[in-house]
Write a protein that holds these residues in place. Structure first.
Motif, PDB file in Angstrom:
ATOM      1  N   MET A  18      46.239 -15.746  49.102  1.00 26.28           N
ATOM      2  CA  MET A  18      47.089 -16.590  49.924  1.00 26.28           C
ATOM      3  C   MET A  18      46.289 -17.810  50.331  1.00 26.28           C
ATOM      4  SD  MET A  18      48.873 -15.662  53.585  1.00 26.28           S
ATOM      5  CE  MET A  18      49.677 -14.261  52.895  1.00 26.28           C
ATOM      6  N   ASP A  19      46.824 -18.973  50.055  1.00 23.85           N
ATOM      7  CA  ASP A  19      46.156 -20.211  50.411  1.00 23.85           C
ATOM      8  C   ASP A  19      46.796 -20.742  51.687  1.00 23.85           C
ATOM      9  OD1 ASP A  19      44.592 -22.481  50.349  1.00 23.85           O
ATOM     10  OD2 ASP A  19      45.936 -23.536  48.976  1.00 23.85           O
ATOM     11  N   VAL A  20      46.118 -20.532  52.812  1.00 26.05           N
ATOM     12  CA  VAL A  20      46.675 -20.911  54.109  1.00 26.05           C
ATOM     13  C   VAL A  20      45.778 -21.969  54.730  1.00 26.05           C
ATOM     14  CG1 VAL A  20      47.260 -20.080  56.413  1.00 26.05           C
ATOM     15  CG2 VAL A  20      47.639 -18.612  54.436  1.00 26.05           C
ATOM     16  N   ARG A  21      46.402 -23.074  55.135  1.00 31.83           N
ATOM     17  CA  ARG A  21      45.619 -24.103  55.816  1.00 31.83           C
ATOM     18  C   ARG A  21      45.323 -23.644  57.242  1.00 31.83           C
ATOM     19  NH1 ARG A  21      51.006 -26.513  55.543  1.00 31.83           N
ATOM     20  NH2 ARG A  21      51.817 -26.531  57.639  1.00 31.83           N
ATOM     21  N   LYS A  22      44.332 -24.224  57.877  1.00 30.30           N
ATOM     22  CA  LYS A  22      43.926 -23.796  59.223  1.00 30.30           C
ATOM     23  C   LYS A  22      44.396 -24.787  60.250  1.00 30.30           C
ATOM     24  CE  LYS A  22      39.771 -21.226  58.337  1.00 30.30           C
ATOM     25  NZ  LYS A  22      38.379 -21.130  58.643  1.00 30.30           N
ATOM     26  N   PRO A  23      44.887 -24.381  61.369  1.00 30.25           N
ATOM     27  CA  PRO A  23      45.589 -23.108  61.541  1.00 30.25           C
ATOM     28  C   PRO A  23      47.006 -23.222  60.999  1.00 30.25           C
ATOM     29  CG  PRO A  23      45.562 -24.287  63.611  1.00 30.25           C
ATOM     30  CD  PRO A  23      44.791 -25.127  62.618  1.00 30.25           C
ATOM     31  N   PHE A  24      47.546 -22.132  60.559  1.00 32.05           N
ATOM     32  CA  PHE A  24      48.887 -22.081  59.983  1.00 32.05           C
ATOM     33  C   PHE A  24      49.769 -21.339  60.983  1.00 32.05           C
ATOM     34  CE2 PHE A  24      52.184 -20.711  57.014  1.00 32.05           C
ATOM     35  CZ  PHE A  24      52.370 -21.868  56.291  1.00 32.05           C
ATOM     36  N   TYR A  25      50.415 -22.089  61.871  1.00 32.97           N
ATOM     37  CA  TYR A  25      51.173 -21.492  62.967  1.00 32.97           C
ATOM     38  C   TYR A  25      52.480 -20.876  62.500  1.00 32.97           C
ATOM     39  CZ  TYR A  25      47.860 -23.684  66.066  1.00 32.97           C
ATOM     40  OH  TYR A  25      46.706 -24.050  66.695  1.00 32.97           O
ATOM     41  N   LEU A  26      52.704 -19.655  62.942  1.00 32.19           N
ATOM     42  CA  LEU A  26      53.967 -18.972  62.680  1.00 32.19           C
ATOM     43  C   LEU A  26      54.813 -18.896  63.939  1.00 32.19           C
ATOM     44  CD1 LEU A  26      52.653 -16.127  60.378  1.00 32.19           C
ATOM     45  CD2 LEU A  26      53.641 -18.330  59.739  1.00 32.19           C
ATOM     46  N   ILE A  27      54.156 -18.995  65.096  1.00 34.22           N
ATOM     47  CA  ILE A  27      54.842 -19.047  66.383  1.00 34.22           C
ATOM     48  C   ILE A  27      54.151 -20.108  67.217  1.00 34.22           C
ATOM     49  CG2 ILE A  27      55.439 -17.814  68.507  1.00 34.22           C
ATOM     50  CD1 ILE A  27      55.334 -15.218  66.869  1.00 34.22           C
ATOM     51  N   GLU A  28      54.946 -20.958  67.860  1.00 35.92           N
ATOM     52  CA  GLU A  28      54.432 -21.956  68.784  1.00 35.92           C
ATOM     53  C   GLU A  28      55.291 -21.939  70.044  1.00 35.92           C
ATOM     54  OE1 GLU A  28      52.537 -25.680  66.792  1.00 35.92           O
ATOM     55  OE2 GLU A  28      54.479 -25.308  65.838  1.00 35.92           O
ATOM     56  N   ARG A  29      54.636 -21.780  71.185  1.00 40.04           N
ATOM     57  CA  ARG A  29      55.317 -21.771  72.487  1.00 40.04           C
ATOM     58  C   ARG A  29      56.517 -20.828  72.509  1.00 40.04           C
ATOM     59  NH1 ARG A  29      54.270 -27.346  71.583  1.00 40.04           N
ATOM     60  NH2 ARG A  29      56.398 -27.489  70.871  1.00 40.04           N
ATOM     61  N   GLY A  30      56.322 -19.625  71.953  1.00 47.83           N
ATOM     62  CA  GLY A  30      57.347 -18.599  72.007  1.00 47.83           C
ATOM     63  C   GLY A  30      58.475 -18.740  71.007  1.00 47.83           C
ATOM     64  N   LYS A  31      58.329 -19.654  70.044  1.00 51.11           N
ATOM     65  CA  LYS A  31      59.381 -19.863  69.050  1.00 51.11           C
ATOM     66  C   LYS A  31      58.801 -19.749  67.649  1.00 51.11           C
ATOM     67  CE  LYS A  31      61.969 -22.666  72.141  1.00 51.11           C
ATOM     68  NZ  LYS A  31      63.271 -23.058  72.333  1.00 51.11           N
ATOM     69  N   ILE A  32      59.546 -19.094  66.799  1.00 49.66           N
ATOM     70  CA  ILE A  32      59.125 -18.906  65.415  1.00 49.66           C
ATOM     71  C   ILE A  32      59.210 -20.231  64.663  1.00 49.66           C
ATOM     72  CG2 ILE A  32      59.706 -17.774  63.230  1.00 49.66           C
ATOM     73  CD1 ILE A  32      60.778 -15.428  64.918  1.00 49.66           C
ATOM     74  N   VAL A  33      58.197 -20.520  63.877  1.00 50.58           N
ATOM     75  CA  VAL A  33      58.183 -21.709  63.013  1.00 50.58           C
ATOM     76  C   VAL A  33      58.689 -21.249  61.640  1.00 50.58           C
ATOM     77  CG1 VAL A  33      56.792 -23.576  62.068  1.00 50.58           C
ATOM     78  CG2 VAL A  33      56.210 -22.606  64.317  1.00 50.58           C
ATOM     79  N   TYR A  34      60.004 -21.310  61.480  1.00 51.99           N
ATOM     80  CA  TYR A  34      60.638 -20.768  60.282  1.00 51.99           C
ATOM     81  C   TYR A  34      60.173 -21.449  59.003  1.00 51.99           C
ATOM     82  CZ  TYR A  34      63.676 -18.021  63.249  1.00 51.99           C
ATOM     83  OH  TYR A  34      64.134 -17.113  64.164  1.00 51.99           O
ATOM     84  N   SER A  35      59.935 -22.752  59.049  1.00 49.90           N
ATOM     85  CA  SER A  35      59.499 -23.455  57.837  1.00 49.90           C
ATOM     86  C   SER A  35      58.165 -22.899  57.334  1.00 49.90           C
ATOM     87  CB  SER A  35      59.391 -24.954  58.098  1.00 49.90           C
ATOM     88  OG  SER A  35      58.460 -25.216  59.143  1.00 49.90           O
ATOM     89  N   ASN A  36      57.275 -22.514  58.245  1.00 50.38           N
ATOM     90  CA  ASN A  36      55.995 -21.939  57.824  1.00 50.38           C
ATOM     91  C   ASN A  36      56.167 -20.517  57.304  1.00 50.38           C
ATOM     92  OD1 ASN A  36      54.689 -24.281  58.428  1.00 50.38           O
ATOM     93  ND2 ASN A  36      53.798 -23.569  60.341  1.00 50.38           N
ATOM     94  N   LEU A  37      57.074 -19.750  57.915  1.00 57.35           N
ATOM     95  CA  LEU A  37      57.353 -18.409  57.391  1.00 57.35           C
ATOM     96  C   LEU A  37      57.880 -18.494  55.963  1.00 57.35           C
ATOM     97  CD1 LEU A  37      59.062 -16.330  60.241  1.00 57.35           C
ATOM     98  CD2 LEU A  37      56.856 -15.916  59.164  1.00 57.35           C
ATOM     99  N   ILE A  38      58.811 -19.408  55.745  1.00 55.98           N
ATOM    100  CA  ILE A  38      59.389 -19.582  54.416  1.00 55.98           C
ATOM    101  C   ILE A  38      58.308 -19.985  53.422  1.00 55.98           C
ATOM    102  CG2 ILE A  38      60.931 -21.071  53.052  1.00 55.98           C
ATOM    103  CD1 ILE A  38      62.772 -21.066  55.599  1.00 55.98           C
ATOM    104  N   GLU A  39      57.421 -20.872  53.856  1.00 53.67           N
ATOM    105  CA  GLU A  39      56.361 -21.360  52.961  1.00 53.67           C
ATOM    106  C   GLU A  39      55.453 -20.238  52.462  1.00 53.67           C
ATOM    107  OE1 GLU A  39      52.753 -24.610  53.053  1.00 53.67           O
ATOM    108  OE2 GLU A  39      54.527 -24.977  54.289  1.00 53.67           O
ATOM    109  N   ILE A  40      55.252 -19.210  53.288  1.00 58.73           N
ATOM    110  CA  ILE A  40      54.392 -18.094  52.870  1.00 58.73           C
ATOM    111  C   ILE A  40      55.202 -16.900  52.358  1.00 58.73           C
ATOM    112  CG2 ILE A  40      52.495 -18.762  54.373  1.00 58.73           C
ATOM    113  CD1 ILE A  40      53.352 -16.373  56.213  1.00 58.73           C
ATOM    114  N   GLY A  41      56.522 -17.083  52.251  1.00 53.93           N
ATOM    115  CA  GLY A  41      57.354 -16.031  51.683  1.00 53.93           C
ATOM    116  C   GLY A  41      57.578 -14.846  52.610  1.00 53.93           C
TER     117      GLY A  41
END
Length: 62
Positions: free
Chosen positions: A1-24
Motif C-alpha cells: 500500500m502506497d500511502v502518503r504521510k499523513p493519510f487522514y481517514l477521519i478529521e474532526r470526527g468526520k470520515i474523509v470518504y475520498s481517502n477511503l475510496i482511494e485506498i479501496g
C-alpha cells in the motif's frame, strides 16, 4: 500500500470518504477498526490516519 504521510481517514470526527475510496476501503471497515480500538463514537476522534505501513493511528479528543 502506497500511502502518503499523513493519510487522514477521519478529521474532526468526520470520515474523509475520498481517502477511503482511494485506498479501496469502506465506512464499515473504518468503523470496525475503531471498534477494535474500543472507540464507538466517531465524533470522539480528532483524527485518524494510516502510516506508510498501513497501520491506523487514532487520536481522540480530550
Amino acid at each position: 500500500m502506497d500511502v502518503r504521510k499523513p493519510f487522514y481517514l477521519i478529521e474532526r470526527g468526520k470520515i474523509v470518504y475520498s481517502n477511503l475510496i482511494e485506498i479501496g476501503r469502506t465506512e464499515p471497515w473504518i468503523r470496525e477498526r475503531l471498534q477494535d480500538l474500543q472507540v464507538y463514537d466517531i465524533r470522539q476522534v480528532r483524527y485518524a490516519h494510516l502510516d506508510s505501513e498501513g497501520t491506523l493511528h487514532v487520536h481522540i479528543r480530550t
